[in-house]
Design a protein around this motif. Structure first.
Motif, short mmCIF file in Angstrom:
data_model
loop_
_atom_site.label_atom_id
_atom_site.label_comp_id
_atom_site.label_asym_id
_atom_site.label_seq_id
_atom_site.Cartn_x
_atom_site.Cartn_y
_atom_site.Cartn_z
N UNK A 44 0.83 -1.21 0.00
CA UNK A 44 0.00 0.00 0.00
C UNK A 44 0.86 1.26 0.00
N UNK A 45 2.00 1.20 0.70
CA UNK A 45 2.90 2.37 0.70
C UNK A 45 3.39 2.62 -0.72
N UNK A 46 3.72 1.54 -1.45
CA UNK A 46 4.20 1.71 -2.83
C UNK A 46 3.09 2.27 -3.72
N UNK A 47 1.85 1.79 -3.50
CA UNK A 47 0.74 2.29 -4.32
C UNK A 47 0.46 3.78 -4.04
N UNK A 48 0.59 4.17 -2.78
CA UNK A 48 0.28 5.56 -2.39
C UNK A 48 1.47 6.51 -2.60
N UNK B 55 -4.32 3.78 -9.19
CA UNK B 55 -3.14 4.42 -8.61
C UNK B 55 -2.10 4.79 -9.67
N UNK B 56 -2.48 4.68 -10.94
CA UNK B 56 -1.57 5.01 -12.06
C UNK B 56 -0.26 4.25 -11.99
N UNK B 57 -0.34 2.95 -11.78
CA UNK B 57 0.88 2.13 -11.81
C UNK B 57 1.41 1.84 -10.42
N UNK B 58 2.44 0.99 -10.38
CA UNK B 58 3.03 0.60 -9.10
C UNK B 58 4.55 0.53 -9.25
N UNK B 59 5.22 1.32 -8.47
CA UNK B 59 6.69 1.36 -8.45
C UNK B 59 7.28 1.46 -9.87
N UNK B 63 0.14 -0.65 -15.66
CA UNK B 63 -0.93 -1.61 -15.33
C UNK B 63 -0.76 -2.96 -16.03
N UNK B 64 -0.51 -2.95 -17.34
CA UNK B 64 -0.44 -4.22 -18.08
C UNK B 64 0.83 -5.00 -17.75
N UNK B 65 1.86 -4.27 -17.33
CA UNK B 65 3.07 -4.98 -16.89
C UNK B 65 2.79 -5.75 -15.61
N UNK B 66 2.05 -5.11 -14.70
CA UNK B 66 1.67 -5.79 -13.45
C UNK B 66 0.75 -6.97 -13.78
N UNK B 188 2.56 -20.61 0.05
CA UNK B 188 1.42 -20.36 -0.85
C UNK B 188 1.02 -18.89 -0.83
N UNK B 189 0.87 -18.39 0.40
CA UNK B 189 0.41 -17.01 0.55
C UNK B 189 1.38 -16.02 -0.04
N UNK B 190 2.66 -16.18 0.29
CA UNK B 190 3.66 -15.23 -0.20
C UNK B 190 3.76 -15.30 -1.73
N UNK B 191 3.77 -16.50 -2.28
CA UNK B 191 3.93 -16.59 -3.73
C UNK B 191 2.70 -16.07 -4.48
N UNK B 192 1.52 -16.55 -4.07
CA UNK B 192 0.33 -16.21 -4.85
C UNK B 192 -0.17 -14.79 -4.60
N UNK B 193 0.09 -14.28 -3.38
CA UNK B 193 -0.47 -12.96 -3.07
C UNK B 193 0.54 -11.82 -3.20
N UNK B 194 1.81 -12.10 -2.92
CA UNK B 194 2.76 -10.99 -2.88
C UNK B 194 3.81 -11.01 -3.97
N UNK B 195 4.05 -12.18 -4.57
CA UNK B 195 5.01 -12.21 -5.67
C UNK B 195 4.39 -11.71 -6.96
N UNK B 196 3.12 -11.37 -6.92
CA UNK B 196 2.46 -10.83 -8.11
C UNK B 196 2.74 -9.33 -8.27
N UNK B 197 3.55 -8.80 -7.37
CA UNK B 197 3.99 -7.39 -7.48
C UNK B 197 5.51 -7.39 -7.57
N UNK B 198 6.10 -6.32 -8.11
CA UNK B 198 7.58 -6.28 -8.18
C UNK B 198 8.19 -6.34 -6.79
N UNK B 199 9.15 -7.25 -6.60
CA UNK B 199 9.67 -7.45 -5.22
C UNK B 199 10.45 -6.25 -4.65
#
Lengths: 266, 270
Positions: A44-48, B55-59, B63-66, B188-199
Protein backbone atom coordinates in the motif's frame (compact mmCIF):
# COMPACT_ATOMS: atom_id res chain seq x y z
CA UNK A 1 -29.71 -25.31 26.77
CA UNK A 2 -27.13 -26.58 29.27
CA UNK A 3 -26.33 -29.48 26.96
CA UNK A 4 -25.70 -27.07 24.09
CA UNK A 5 -23.47 -24.95 26.29
CA UNK A 6 -21.50 -28.06 27.33
CA UNK A 7 -21.22 -29.07 23.69
CA UNK A 8 -19.86 -25.61 22.87
CA UNK A 9 -17.25 -25.85 25.65
CA UNK A 10 -16.09 -29.28 24.49
CA UNK A 11 -15.97 -28.15 20.84
CA UNK A 12 -13.89 -25.07 21.77
CA UNK A 13 -11.45 -27.25 23.72
CA UNK A 14 -11.08 -29.72 20.84
CA UNK A 15 -10.60 -26.97 18.24
CA UNK A 16 -7.94 -25.28 20.36
CA UNK A 17 -6.10 -28.50 21.13
CA UNK A 18 -6.11 -29.48 17.45
CA UNK A 19 -4.53 -26.16 16.60
CA UNK A 20 -1.90 -26.23 19.33
CA UNK A 21 -0.88 -29.88 19.06
CA UNK A 22 2.09 -29.02 16.82
CA UNK A 23 3.68 -26.07 18.65
CA UNK A 24 6.31 -25.28 16.02
CA UNK A 25 3.54 -25.06 13.47
CA UNK A 26 1.71 -22.60 15.68
CA UNK A 27 4.77 -20.31 15.96
CA UNK A 28 5.33 -20.43 12.22
CA UNK A 29 1.69 -19.32 11.88
CA UNK A 30 2.47 -16.28 13.99
CA UNK A 31 5.46 -15.58 11.73
CA UNK A 32 3.10 -15.68 8.76
CA UNK A 33 0.95 -13.06 10.44
CA UNK A 34 3.92 -10.72 10.69
CA UNK A 35 5.09 -11.40 7.12
CA UNK A 36 1.62 -10.81 5.73
CA UNK A 37 1.16 -7.52 7.60
CA UNK A 38 4.61 -6.20 6.65
CA UNK A 39 4.20 -7.09 2.96
CA UNK A 40 0.72 -5.63 2.71
CA UNK A 41 1.85 -2.40 4.28
CA UNK A 42 4.76 -2.21 1.87
CA UNK A 43 2.37 -2.78 -1.03
CA UNK A 44 0.00 0.00 0.00
CA UNK A 45 2.90 2.37 0.70
CA UNK A 46 4.20 1.71 -2.83
CA UNK A 47 0.74 2.29 -4.32
CA UNK A 48 0.28 5.56 -2.39
CA UNK A 49 3.77 6.84 -3.28
CA UNK A 50 3.45 10.57 -4.07
CA UNK A 51 -0.25 10.65 -3.12
CA UNK A 52 -1.81 11.78 0.15
CA UNK A 53 -5.36 10.60 -0.55
CA UNK A 54 -7.13 8.44 -3.12
CA UNK A 55 -10.95 8.49 -3.22
CA UNK A 56 -10.82 10.43 0.04
CA UNK A 57 -8.93 7.67 1.84
CA UNK A 58 -5.51 8.33 3.34
CA UNK A 59 -2.66 5.80 3.39
CA UNK A 60 -2.98 5.29 7.15
CA UNK A 61 -6.69 4.50 6.87
CA UNK A 62 -6.14 2.23 3.88
CA UNK A 63 -3.45 0.30 5.73
CA UNK A 64 -5.84 -0.14 8.61
CA UNK A 65 -8.65 -1.27 6.29
CA UNK A 66 -6.41 -3.91 4.73
CA UNK A 67 -5.14 -5.29 8.02
CA UNK A 68 -8.56 -5.30 9.65
CA UNK A 69 -10.04 -6.98 6.57
CA UNK A 70 -7.59 -9.86 7.13
CA UNK A 71 -8.56 -10.06 10.80
CA UNK A 72 -12.21 -9.90 9.82
CA UNK A 73 -11.75 -12.64 7.25
CA UNK A 74 -10.33 -14.87 10.00
CA UNK A 75 -13.17 -13.93 12.32
CA UNK A 76 -16.02 -14.79 9.96
CA UNK A 77 -14.22 -17.73 8.28
CA UNK A 78 -16.56 -20.69 8.18
CA UNK A 79 -16.01 -24.39 7.47
CA UNK A 80 -19.68 -25.30 7.48
CA UNK A 81 -19.99 -26.28 3.80
CA UNK A 82 -16.90 -28.52 3.96
CA UNK A 83 -18.19 -30.16 7.11
CA UNK A 84 -21.56 -30.91 5.44
CA UNK A 85 -19.92 -32.22 2.24
CA UNK A 86 -17.62 -34.57 4.14
CA UNK A 87 -20.52 -35.94 6.17
CA UNK A 88 -22.68 -36.42 3.09
CA UNK A 89 -19.85 -38.20 1.27
CA UNK A 90 -18.94 -40.61 4.07
CA UNK A 91 -22.52 -41.12 5.20
CA UNK A 92 -21.95 -39.87 8.76
CA UNK A 93 -24.69 -37.29 8.14
CA UNK A 94 -27.16 -40.03 9.14
CA UNK A 95 -25.58 -40.13 12.60
CA UNK A 96 -26.01 -36.37 12.93
CA UNK A 97 -29.72 -36.72 12.21
CA UNK A 98 -30.24 -39.24 14.99
CA UNK A 99 -28.80 -36.91 17.63
CA UNK A 100 -31.18 -35.15 20.02
CA UNK A 101 -29.93 -31.69 18.98
CA UNK A 102 -30.85 -30.44 15.52
CA UNK A 103 -28.04 -30.65 12.96
CA UNK A 104 -28.09 -26.93 11.98
CA UNK A 105 -27.82 -25.98 15.68
CA UNK A 106 -24.91 -28.41 16.16
CA UNK A 107 -23.23 -26.92 13.10
CA UNK A 108 -23.64 -23.41 14.45
CA UNK A 109 -22.08 -24.44 17.76
CA UNK A 110 -19.14 -25.98 15.91
CA UNK A 111 -18.87 -22.76 13.92
CA UNK A 112 -18.74 -20.77 17.16
CA UNK A 113 -16.02 -23.11 18.47
CA UNK A 114 -14.04 -22.58 15.24
CA UNK A 115 -14.35 -18.83 15.72
CA UNK A 116 -13.17 -19.12 19.32
CA UNK A 117 -10.07 -20.98 18.10
CA UNK A 118 -9.49 -18.42 15.34
CA UNK A 119 -9.78 -15.54 17.80
CA UNK A 120 -7.31 -17.08 20.26
CA UNK A 121 -4.80 -18.35 17.72
CA UNK A 122 -5.06 -15.77 14.92
CA UNK A 123 -7.05 -12.66 15.71
CA UNK A 124 -5.37 -11.82 19.02
CA UNK A 125 -1.78 -12.17 17.65
CA UNK A 126 -2.81 -10.11 14.62
CA UNK A 127 -4.20 -7.31 16.76
CA UNK A 128 -1.14 -7.43 19.03
CA UNK A 129 1.18 -7.08 16.01
CA UNK A 130 -0.92 -4.24 14.62
CA UNK A 131 -1.02 -2.22 17.82
CA UNK A 132 2.43 -3.00 19.22
CA UNK A 133 4.13 -2.09 15.95
CA UNK A 134 1.99 1.02 15.58
CA UNK A 135 0.57 -0.01 12.20
CA UNK A 136 -2.78 1.55 13.03
CA UNK A 137 -1.21 4.87 14.01
CA UNK A 138 -2.87 7.89 12.43
CA UNK A 139 -5.94 6.01 11.20
CA UNK A 140 -9.40 7.40 11.98
CA UNK A 141 -11.41 4.40 13.16
CA UNK A 142 -14.95 3.99 14.45
CA UNK A 143 -15.28 1.00 16.78
CA UNK A 144 -18.68 1.87 18.27
CA UNK A 145 -21.82 -0.29 18.60
CA UNK A 146 -22.85 0.03 14.91
CA UNK A 147 -19.58 -1.54 13.85
CA UNK A 148 -19.99 -4.48 16.23
CA UNK A 149 -23.60 -4.92 15.18
CA UNK A 150 -22.65 -5.08 11.52
CA UNK A 151 -19.74 -7.44 12.34
CA UNK A 152 -22.16 -9.78 14.15
CA UNK A 153 -24.54 -9.50 11.19
CA UNK A 154 -21.75 -10.41 8.76
CA UNK A 155 -20.88 -13.41 10.93
CA UNK A 156 -24.45 -14.68 10.90
CA UNK A 157 -24.89 -14.02 7.19
CA UNK A 158 -21.73 -15.98 6.39
CA UNK A 159 -23.04 -18.95 8.38
CA UNK A 160 -26.44 -19.04 6.64
CA UNK A 161 -24.81 -18.46 3.28
CA UNK A 162 -22.36 -21.34 3.69
CA UNK A 163 -25.05 -23.58 5.15
CA UNK A 164 -27.15 -22.94 2.06
CA UNK A 165 -24.23 -23.85 -0.25
CA UNK A 166 -23.46 -26.93 1.84
CA UNK A 167 -26.95 -28.22 1.04
CA UNK A 168 -25.94 -28.59 -2.63
CA UNK A 169 -23.85 -31.58 -1.51
CA UNK A 170 -27.08 -33.55 -0.97
CA UNK A 171 -27.71 -33.33 -4.71
CA UNK A 172 -24.18 -33.45 -6.16
CA UNK A 173 -22.10 -35.05 -3.32
CA UNK A 174 -19.07 -32.96 -4.34
CA UNK A 175 -19.31 -29.16 -4.29
CA UNK A 176 -15.72 -27.97 -4.71
CA UNK A 177 -16.41 -26.77 -8.24
CA UNK A 178 -19.40 -24.70 -7.15
CA UNK A 179 -17.37 -23.21 -4.33
CA UNK A 180 -14.57 -22.18 -6.69
CA UNK A 181 -17.05 -20.45 -9.00
CA UNK A 182 -18.84 -18.80 -6.08
CA UNK A 183 -15.59 -17.66 -4.44
CA UNK A 184 -14.58 -15.97 -7.68
CA UNK A 185 -17.68 -13.77 -7.58
CA UNK A 186 -17.35 -13.26 -3.83
CA UNK A 187 -13.71 -12.22 -4.13
CA UNK A 188 -14.62 -9.39 -6.48
CA UNK A 189 -17.83 -8.12 -4.93
CA UNK A 190 -17.17 -8.50 -1.19
CA UNK A 191 -14.61 -5.72 -0.96
CA UNK A 192 -12.27 -7.92 1.08
CA UNK A 193 -9.39 -7.62 -1.37
CA UNK A 194 -10.02 -4.28 -3.02
CA UNK A 195 -12.43 -1.80 -1.35
CA UNK A 196 -15.60 -1.33 -3.40
CA UNK A 197 -15.17 2.45 -3.68
CA UNK A 198 -12.14 1.89 -5.92
CA UNK A 199 -14.44 0.14 -8.44
CA UNK A 200 -15.62 1.79 -11.65
CA UNK A 201 -19.24 3.07 -11.43
CA UNK A 202 -21.11 0.15 -13.02
CA UNK A 203 -19.22 -2.53 -11.11
CA UNK A 204 -19.84 -0.61 -7.89
CA UNK A 205 -23.60 -0.53 -8.61
CA UNK A 206 -23.68 -4.29 -9.28
CA UNK A 207 -21.88 -4.90 -5.95
CA UNK A 208 -24.63 -3.01 -4.10
CA UNK A 209 -27.25 -5.56 -5.25
CA UNK A 210 -25.29 -8.62 -4.11
CA UNK A 211 -25.04 -10.12 -0.61
CA UNK A 212 -21.23 -10.14 -0.52
CA UNK A 213 -20.82 -6.46 0.34
CA UNK A 214 -22.87 -7.10 3.51
CA UNK A 215 -20.26 -9.65 4.60
CA UNK A 216 -17.10 -7.56 4.39
CA UNK A 217 -17.59 -4.13 2.94
CA UNK A 218 -20.39 -2.97 5.27
CA UNK A 219 -18.64 -3.53 8.63
CA UNK A 220 -15.25 -2.41 7.30
CA UNK A 221 -16.67 0.73 5.69
CA UNK A 222 -18.47 1.61 8.94
CA UNK A 223 -15.19 1.10 10.80
CA UNK A 224 -13.19 3.50 8.65
CA UNK A 225 -16.03 6.03 8.42
CA UNK A 226 -16.78 5.56 4.73
CA UNK A 227 -20.36 4.74 5.76
CA UNK A 228 -21.55 7.20 8.39
CA UNK A 229 -24.66 8.91 9.78
CA UNK A 230 -28.01 7.84 8.30
CA UNK A 231 -26.23 5.60 5.75
CA UNK A 232 -25.26 3.25 8.59
CA UNK A 233 -28.91 2.45 9.27
CA UNK A 234 -29.60 1.82 5.61
CA UNK A 235 -26.55 -0.44 5.32
CA UNK A 236 -27.57 -2.39 8.44
CA UNK A 237 -31.12 -2.79 7.14
CA UNK A 238 -29.81 -4.16 3.85
CA UNK A 239 -27.56 -6.54 5.79
CA UNK A 240 -30.50 -7.66 7.97
CA UNK A 241 -32.50 -8.31 4.79
CA UNK A 242 -29.78 -10.59 3.43
CA UNK A 243 -29.52 -12.43 6.76
CA UNK A 244 -33.26 -13.10 6.81
CA UNK A 245 -33.25 -14.08 3.13
CA UNK A 246 -30.43 -16.58 3.46
CA UNK A 247 -31.78 -17.79 6.81
CA UNK A 248 -35.11 -18.75 5.19
CA UNK A 249 -33.38 -20.17 2.13
CA UNK A 250 -31.07 -22.32 4.26
CA UNK A 251 -34.01 -23.61 6.32
CA UNK A 252 -36.02 -24.39 3.18
CA UNK A 253 -33.11 -26.25 1.53
CA UNK A 254 -32.41 -28.17 4.73
CA UNK A 255 -36.00 -29.49 4.77
CA UNK A 256 -35.85 -30.44 1.10
CA UNK A 257 -32.42 -32.02 1.25
CA UNK A 258 -33.23 -34.29 4.20
CA UNK A 259 -35.79 -36.02 1.96
CA UNK A 260 -33.19 -36.50 -0.74
CA UNK A 261 -30.58 -38.05 1.50
CA UNK A 262 -28.96 -41.32 0.41
CA UNK A 263 -26.53 -43.02 2.78
CA UNK A 264 -23.99 -45.32 1.17
CA UNK A 265 -24.14 -48.84 2.49
CA UNK A 266 -26.84 -47.95 5.00
CA UNK B 1 18.03 -46.27 -19.39
CA UNK B 2 15.58 -46.27 -22.34
CA UNK B 3 13.61 -49.12 -20.80
CA UNK B 4 13.45 -47.27 -17.49
CA UNK B 5 12.11 -44.12 -19.14
CA UNK B 6 9.52 -46.18 -21.06
CA UNK B 7 8.49 -47.88 -17.79
CA UNK B 8 7.97 -44.58 -15.98
CA UNK B 9 6.23 -43.04 -19.01
CA UNK B 10 3.69 -45.90 -19.18
CA UNK B 11 3.22 -45.86 -15.43
CA UNK B 12 2.59 -42.12 -15.47
CA UNK B 13 -0.18 -42.33 -18.08
CA UNK B 14 -1.69 -45.42 -16.49
CA UNK B 15 -2.02 -43.78 -13.08
CA UNK B 16 -3.19 -40.58 -14.71
CA UNK B 17 -6.01 -42.27 -16.61
CA UNK B 18 -7.14 -43.90 -13.36
CA UNK B 19 -7.17 -40.54 -11.67
CA UNK B 20 -9.13 -38.89 -14.45
CA UNK B 21 -11.73 -41.68 -14.28
CA UNK B 22 -12.12 -41.14 -10.56
CA UNK B 23 -12.57 -37.41 -11.14
CA UNK B 24 -15.21 -38.01 -13.75
CA UNK B 25 -17.39 -39.81 -11.24
CA UNK B 26 -18.44 -36.30 -10.17
CA UNK B 27 -18.85 -35.02 -13.71
CA UNK B 28 -20.89 -31.88 -13.04
CA UNK B 29 -18.55 -30.82 -10.25
CA UNK B 30 -15.55 -31.47 -12.50
CA UNK B 31 -16.75 -29.10 -15.22
CA UNK B 32 -18.00 -26.44 -12.82
CA UNK B 33 -14.59 -26.64 -11.13
CA UNK B 34 -12.80 -25.97 -14.42
CA UNK B 35 -14.92 -22.88 -15.05
CA UNK B 36 -14.73 -21.84 -11.39
CA UNK B 37 -10.96 -21.86 -11.14
CA UNK B 38 -10.58 -19.91 -14.36
CA UNK B 39 -13.20 -17.42 -13.19
CA UNK B 40 -11.40 -17.01 -9.88
CA UNK B 41 -8.08 -16.21 -11.51
CA UNK B 42 -9.73 -13.89 -14.01
CA UNK B 43 -11.55 -12.09 -11.20
CA UNK B 44 -8.34 -11.58 -9.22
CA UNK B 45 -6.59 -10.27 -12.32
CA UNK B 46 -9.44 -7.89 -13.06
CA UNK B 47 -9.33 -6.59 -9.49
CA UNK B 48 -5.62 -6.03 -9.74
CA UNK B 49 -6.00 -4.13 -13.00
CA UNK B 50 -8.70 -1.94 -11.40
CA UNK B 51 -6.48 -1.25 -8.39
CA UNK B 52 -3.26 -0.47 -10.27
CA UNK B 53 -5.15 1.69 -12.76
CA UNK B 54 -6.65 3.69 -9.90
CA UNK B 55 -3.14 4.42 -8.61
CA UNK B 56 -1.57 5.01 -12.06
CA UNK B 57 0.88 2.13 -11.81
CA UNK B 58 3.03 0.60 -9.10
CA UNK B 59 6.69 1.36 -8.45
CA UNK B 60 7.16 2.47 -12.06
CA UNK B 61 5.42 -0.59 -13.53
CA UNK B 62 2.44 0.13 -15.75
CA UNK B 63 -0.93 -1.61 -15.33
CA UNK B 64 -0.44 -4.22 -18.08
CA UNK B 65 3.07 -4.98 -16.89
CA UNK B 66 1.67 -5.79 -13.45
CA UNK B 67 -1.09 -7.82 -15.13
CA UNK B 68 1.58 -9.78 -17.02
CA UNK B 69 3.52 -10.39 -13.82
CA UNK B 70 0.32 -11.61 -12.16
CA UNK B 71 -0.64 -13.93 -15.01
CA UNK B 72 2.94 -15.27 -15.21
CA UNK B 73 2.91 -16.11 -11.49
CA UNK B 74 -0.51 -17.73 -11.80
CA UNK B 75 0.50 -19.77 -14.83
CA UNK B 76 3.71 -20.94 -13.17
CA UNK B 77 1.90 -21.96 -10.01
CA UNK B 78 -0.89 -23.72 -11.92
CA UNK B 79 1.63 -25.61 -14.06
CA UNK B 80 3.47 -26.62 -10.92
CA UNK B 81 0.31 -27.90 -9.25
CA UNK B 82 -0.87 -29.64 -12.45
CA UNK B 83 2.29 -31.54 -13.25
CA UNK B 84 4.25 -31.91 -10.02
CA UNK B 85 1.74 -30.80 -7.39
CA UNK B 86 1.14 -34.44 -6.43
CA UNK B 87 4.10 -34.18 -4.09
CA UNK B 88 1.89 -31.97 -1.93
CA UNK B 89 0.53 -35.09 -0.25
CA UNK B 90 3.94 -35.96 1.26
CA UNK B 91 3.23 -34.37 4.70
CA UNK B 92 -0.05 -36.28 4.96
CA UNK B 93 1.68 -39.52 3.92
CA UNK B 94 4.34 -38.97 6.58
CA UNK B 95 1.74 -38.19 9.24
CA UNK B 96 -0.40 -41.24 8.51
CA UNK B 97 2.52 -43.61 7.95
CA UNK B 98 1.37 -44.34 4.39
CA UNK B 99 4.80 -43.22 3.22
CA UNK B 100 6.08 -46.71 4.10
CA UNK B 101 4.11 -48.17 1.20
CA UNK B 102 5.78 -45.85 -1.32
CA UNK B 103 9.24 -46.52 0.06
CA UNK B 104 8.77 -50.27 -0.27
CA UNK B 105 7.85 -50.21 -3.97
CA UNK B 106 10.56 -50.84 -6.60
CA UNK B 107 9.77 -47.53 -8.38
CA UNK B 108 11.09 -44.14 -7.36
CA UNK B 109 8.93 -42.99 -4.39
CA UNK B 110 8.92 -39.33 -5.43
CA UNK B 111 7.72 -40.24 -8.91
CA UNK B 112 5.02 -42.54 -7.58
CA UNK B 113 3.76 -40.04 -5.02
CA UNK B 114 3.60 -37.37 -7.68
CA UNK B 115 1.75 -39.31 -10.33
CA UNK B 116 -0.55 -40.98 -7.81
CA UNK B 117 -1.79 -37.58 -6.68
CA UNK B 118 -1.03 -35.34 -9.61
CA UNK B 119 -3.81 -33.17 -10.94
CA UNK B 120 -3.02 -33.05 -14.63
CA UNK B 121 -6.68 -32.51 -15.44
CA UNK B 122 -6.10 -29.03 -14.06
CA UNK B 123 -4.02 -28.26 -17.13
CA UNK B 124 -7.35 -27.80 -18.98
CA UNK B 125 -7.73 -24.42 -17.35
CA UNK B 126 -4.03 -23.68 -17.65
CA UNK B 127 -4.76 -23.26 -21.35
CA UNK B 128 -7.05 -20.35 -20.50
CA UNK B 129 -4.51 -18.82 -18.14
CA UNK B 130 -1.81 -19.21 -20.81
CA UNK B 131 -4.00 -17.31 -23.27
CA UNK B 132 -4.49 -14.53 -20.71
CA UNK B 133 -0.70 -14.42 -20.10
CA UNK B 134 -0.06 -14.00 -23.82
CA UNK B 135 -2.67 -11.26 -24.03
CA UNK B 136 -1.15 -9.42 -21.05
CA UNK B 137 2.33 -9.84 -22.59
CA UNK B 138 1.06 -8.29 -25.82
CA UNK B 139 -0.59 -5.40 -23.96
CA UNK B 140 2.56 -4.87 -21.87
CA UNK B 141 4.52 -4.38 -25.08
CA UNK B 142 6.49 -7.63 -25.32
CA UNK B 143 7.37 -8.24 -28.97
CA UNK B 144 6.67 -11.86 -29.97
CA UNK B 145 9.95 -12.54 -31.74
CA UNK B 146 11.15 -16.19 -31.92
CA UNK B 147 13.75 -15.37 -29.24
CA UNK B 148 11.19 -13.84 -26.88
CA UNK B 149 8.80 -16.78 -27.36
CA UNK B 150 11.62 -19.25 -26.57
CA UNK B 151 12.63 -17.23 -23.50
CA UNK B 152 9.00 -17.12 -22.32
CA UNK B 153 8.65 -20.92 -22.69
CA UNK B 154 11.95 -21.56 -20.88
CA UNK B 155 11.10 -19.11 -18.10
CA UNK B 156 7.68 -20.67 -17.49
CA UNK B 157 9.38 -24.08 -17.18
CA UNK B 158 12.08 -22.65 -14.92
CA UNK B 159 9.45 -21.05 -12.71
CA UNK B 160 7.69 -24.39 -12.39
CA UNK B 161 10.92 -26.19 -11.45
CA UNK B 162 11.95 -23.52 -8.94
CA UNK B 163 8.59 -23.93 -7.22
CA UNK B 164 9.07 -27.70 -7.33
CA UNK B 165 12.48 -27.30 -5.62
CA UNK B 166 11.22 -24.93 -2.93
CA UNK B 167 8.20 -27.07 -2.09
CA UNK B 168 10.24 -30.28 -2.16
CA UNK B 169 12.61 -28.79 0.43
CA UNK B 170 9.64 -28.09 2.71
CA UNK B 171 8.25 -31.59 2.14
CA UNK B 172 11.65 -33.06 2.93
CA UNK B 173 11.52 -31.10 6.19
CA UNK B 174 8.12 -32.71 6.88
CA UNK B 175 9.89 -36.04 7.25
CA UNK B 176 11.67 -34.60 10.28
CA UNK B 177 9.13 -32.21 11.82
CA UNK B 178 5.91 -33.94 10.58
CA UNK B 179 3.65 -30.86 10.57
CA UNK B 180 4.54 -28.20 8.00
CA UNK B 181 1.10 -26.87 7.12
CA UNK B 182 1.87 -23.39 8.48
CA UNK B 183 5.10 -23.25 6.48
CA UNK B 184 3.20 -24.26 3.36
CA UNK B 185 0.62 -21.61 4.10
CA UNK B 186 3.43 -19.03 4.18
CA UNK B 187 4.81 -20.28 0.86
CA UNK B 188 1.42 -20.36 -0.85
CA UNK B 189 0.41 -17.01 0.55
CA UNK B 190 3.66 -15.23 -0.20
CA UNK B 191 3.93 -16.59 -3.73
CA UNK B 192 0.33 -16.21 -4.85
CA UNK B 193 -0.47 -12.96 -3.07
CA UNK B 194 2.76 -10.99 -2.88
CA UNK B 195 5.01 -12.21 -5.67
CA UNK B 196 2.46 -10.83 -8.11
CA UNK B 197 3.99 -7.39 -7.48
CA UNK B 198 7.58 -6.28 -8.18
CA UNK B 199 9.67 -7.45 -5.22
CA UNK B 200 11.69 -4.21 -4.82
CA UNK B 201 8.56 -2.64 -3.25
CA UNK B 202 9.09 -4.86 -0.20
CA UNK B 203 12.54 -3.40 0.49
CA UNK B 204 16.13 -4.52 -0.07
CA UNK B 205 16.22 -7.21 2.59
CA UNK B 206 13.04 -8.85 1.32
CA UNK B 207 14.28 -8.63 -2.28
CA UNK B 208 17.53 -10.37 -1.26
CA UNK B 209 15.61 -13.07 0.61
CA UNK B 210 13.30 -13.73 -2.35
CA UNK B 211 16.27 -13.96 -4.70
CA UNK B 212 18.78 -16.06 -2.79
CA UNK B 213 17.23 -17.61 0.31
CA UNK B 214 13.66 -18.36 -0.72
CA UNK B 215 13.93 -17.98 -4.49
CA UNK B 216 10.27 -17.22 -5.19
CA UNK B 217 11.38 -14.05 -6.99
CA UNK B 218 13.17 -16.24 -9.54
CA UNK B 219 9.79 -17.71 -10.46
CA UNK B 220 7.96 -14.39 -10.63
CA UNK B 221 9.58 -10.95 -10.64
CA UNK B 222 12.84 -11.81 -12.40
CA UNK B 223 11.42 -13.77 -15.35
CA UNK B 224 8.70 -11.17 -15.93
CA UNK B 225 11.20 -8.34 -15.42
CA UNK B 226 13.64 -9.93 -17.87
CA UNK B 227 10.93 -10.26 -20.54
CA UNK B 228 9.76 -6.70 -19.94
CA UNK B 229 13.30 -5.38 -19.76
CA UNK B 230 12.66 -4.12 -16.23
CA UNK B 231 15.62 -5.72 -14.45
CA UNK B 232 18.63 -3.48 -14.83
CA UNK B 233 21.80 -5.22 -15.98
CA UNK B 234 20.03 -8.29 -17.39
CA UNK B 235 19.13 -8.68 -21.05
CA UNK B 236 16.45 -11.16 -22.07
CA UNK B 237 18.91 -13.83 -23.22
CA UNK B 238 21.36 -13.61 -20.32
CA UNK B 239 18.57 -13.22 -17.82
CA UNK B 240 16.89 -16.39 -19.11
CA UNK B 241 20.19 -18.27 -18.92
CA UNK B 242 20.88 -17.07 -15.39
CA UNK B 243 17.37 -18.07 -14.22
CA UNK B 244 17.67 -21.47 -15.94
CA UNK B 245 21.03 -22.08 -14.21
CA UNK B 246 19.56 -21.09 -10.85
CA UNK B 247 16.59 -23.41 -11.45
CA UNK B 248 18.94 -26.35 -12.15
CA UNK B 249 20.94 -25.64 -8.99
CA UNK B 250 17.84 -25.40 -6.80
CA UNK B 251 16.32 -28.58 -8.22
CA UNK B 252 19.60 -30.48 -7.68
CA UNK B 253 19.86 -29.19 -4.10
CA UNK B 254 16.24 -30.09 -3.37
CA UNK B 255 16.63 -33.63 -4.72
CA UNK B 256 19.79 -34.15 -2.66
CA UNK B 257 18.00 -32.93 0.45
CA UNK B 258 15.01 -35.15 -0.31
CA UNK B 259 17.22 -38.23 -0.61
CA UNK B 260 19.04 -37.38 2.62
CA UNK B 261 15.70 -36.96 4.41
CA UNK B 262 14.33 -40.24 3.07
CA UNK B 263 17.32 -42.04 4.60
CA UNK B 264 16.38 -40.57 8.00
CA UNK B 265 12.70 -41.44 7.65
CA UNK B 266 11.08 -43.00 10.72
CA UNK B 267 7.64 -44.47 10.29
CA UNK B 268 4.86 -43.39 12.62
CA UNK B 269 5.02 -46.91 14.02
CA UNK B 270 1.32 -47.54 13.94
Amino acid sequence: MKQLWDYLKVSCKIELENQLIFRSNFFVSILFVIIRVVMLLALWSALYQGKTQVEGISLATMKCYTIVSIVFELFIACKVENSITEKVKDGSISMMLTRPASYPVTLFIEHLAGTFQAVVVWVVPYLLVIFLCGFAKGAQLYLGPWFWLSAAGAYLLMFFYQFFFGMIAFWTQEINGFLQARDAVMLVFSGSMVPLWFFPGRLFSIAQYLPFQAMYSTPLSIMIGKIAGADIRTALLVQAGWILGFGFLAQFCWRKSRRRMIVNGG
Amino acid sequence: MGAKIAYYWNLYWHVLSMQLRSRMSFRLNFFVMLVGVFLREAATLALMVVLVQKFDGLAGWRTWEIAFLYSFVTLTFRNFSSFVGGIGTIPALVRTGEMDVYLLTPSDPLFLINCRNTMIWRSFYNIGIFAVTLYCAYQAGIAFTPGAVCCLAVLILCGMFILFAVYLIVYAAAIRVVEVSALLKILDGVYKQYMVYPIPIYGRVAAWIFTFLLPLGLASYYPSGVLLNRVSGLTMGWGTLAIAAAACLWVAAALLLWRASIRKYNSTGT
